[in-house]
Motif scaffolding. Structure first.
Motif, PDB file in Angstrom:
ATOM      1  N   MET A 221      34.461   5.736  -3.653  1.00 43.32           N
ATOM      2  CA  MET A 221      33.521   4.804  -4.277  1.00 43.32           C
ATOM      3  C   MET A 221      32.226   5.527  -4.645  1.00 43.32           C
ATOM      4  SD  MET A 221      32.151   1.151  -2.843  1.00 43.32           S
ATOM      5  CE  MET A 221      31.212   1.851  -1.499  1.00 43.32           C
ATOM      6  N   GLY A 222      31.799   6.457  -3.810  1.00 44.01           N
ATOM      7  CA  GLY A 222      30.593   7.231  -4.103  1.00 44.01           C
ATOM      8  C   GLY A 222      30.739   8.055  -5.370  1.00 44.01           C
ATOM      9  N   TYR A 223      31.914   8.682  -5.539  1.00 45.52           N
ATOM     10  CA  TYR A 223      32.150   9.457  -6.766  1.00 45.52           C
ATOM     11  C   TYR A 223      32.149   8.548  -7.990  1.00 45.52           C
ATOM     12  CZ  TYR A 223      33.408  13.601  -4.044  1.00 45.52           C
ATOM     13  OH  TYR A 223      33.382  14.674  -3.209  1.00 45.52           O
ATOM     14  N   GLY A 224      32.697   7.357  -7.855  1.00 41.58           N
ATOM     15  CA  GLY A 224      32.706   6.413  -8.971  1.00 41.58           C
ATOM     16  C   GLY A 224      31.297   5.997  -9.356  1.00 41.58           C
ATOM     17  N   MET A 225      30.473   5.702  -8.361  1.00 40.43           N
ATOM     18  CA  MET A 225      29.085   5.313  -8.638  1.00 40.43           C
ATOM     19  C   MET A 225      28.307   6.476  -9.243  1.00 40.43           C
ATOM     20  SD  MET A 225      27.976   3.032  -5.399  1.00 40.43           S
ATOM     21  CE  MET A 225      28.338   1.295  -5.350  1.00 40.43           C
ATOM     22  N   LEU A 226      28.557   7.681  -8.760  1.00 45.82           N
ATOM     23  CA  LEU A 226      27.900   8.862  -9.317  1.00 45.82           C
ATOM     24  C   LEU A 226      28.302   9.053 -10.780  1.00 45.82           C
ATOM     25  CD1 LEU A 226      26.139  11.383  -8.846  1.00 45.82           C
ATOM     26  CD2 LEU A 226      28.232  12.579  -8.178  1.00 45.82           C
ATOM     27  N   GLY A 227      29.576   8.843 -11.077  1.00 41.97           N
ATOM     28  CA  GLY A 227      30.047   8.966 -12.450  1.00 41.97           C
ATOM     29  C   GLY A 227      29.383   7.952 -13.371  1.00 41.97           C
TER      30      GLY A 227
END
Length: 48
Positions: free
Chosen positions: A18-24
């Motif tokens: 989820m963190g990678y998705g938000m960063l993207g």
């Protein structure tokens, strides 16, 4: 362990994804804002 039918262990394992998705999403938003700002600084050609 389960809280309201949600596996806490599984939830904690998915947090990095989820963190990678938000960063993207954040990166794409910044790129769009930067492109719009740069396009706004380009002067229009005025026909005479």
């Amino acid at each position: 362990m389960s809280l309201l039918g949600i596996s806490v262990d599984a939830f904690l394992k998915t947090l990095p994804i989820m963190g990678y998705g938000m960063l993207g999403i954040f990166v794409v938003t910044v790129v769009i804002i930067a492109v719009m700002t740069l396009l706004g600084k380009i002067p229009e050609k005025k026909d005479k």
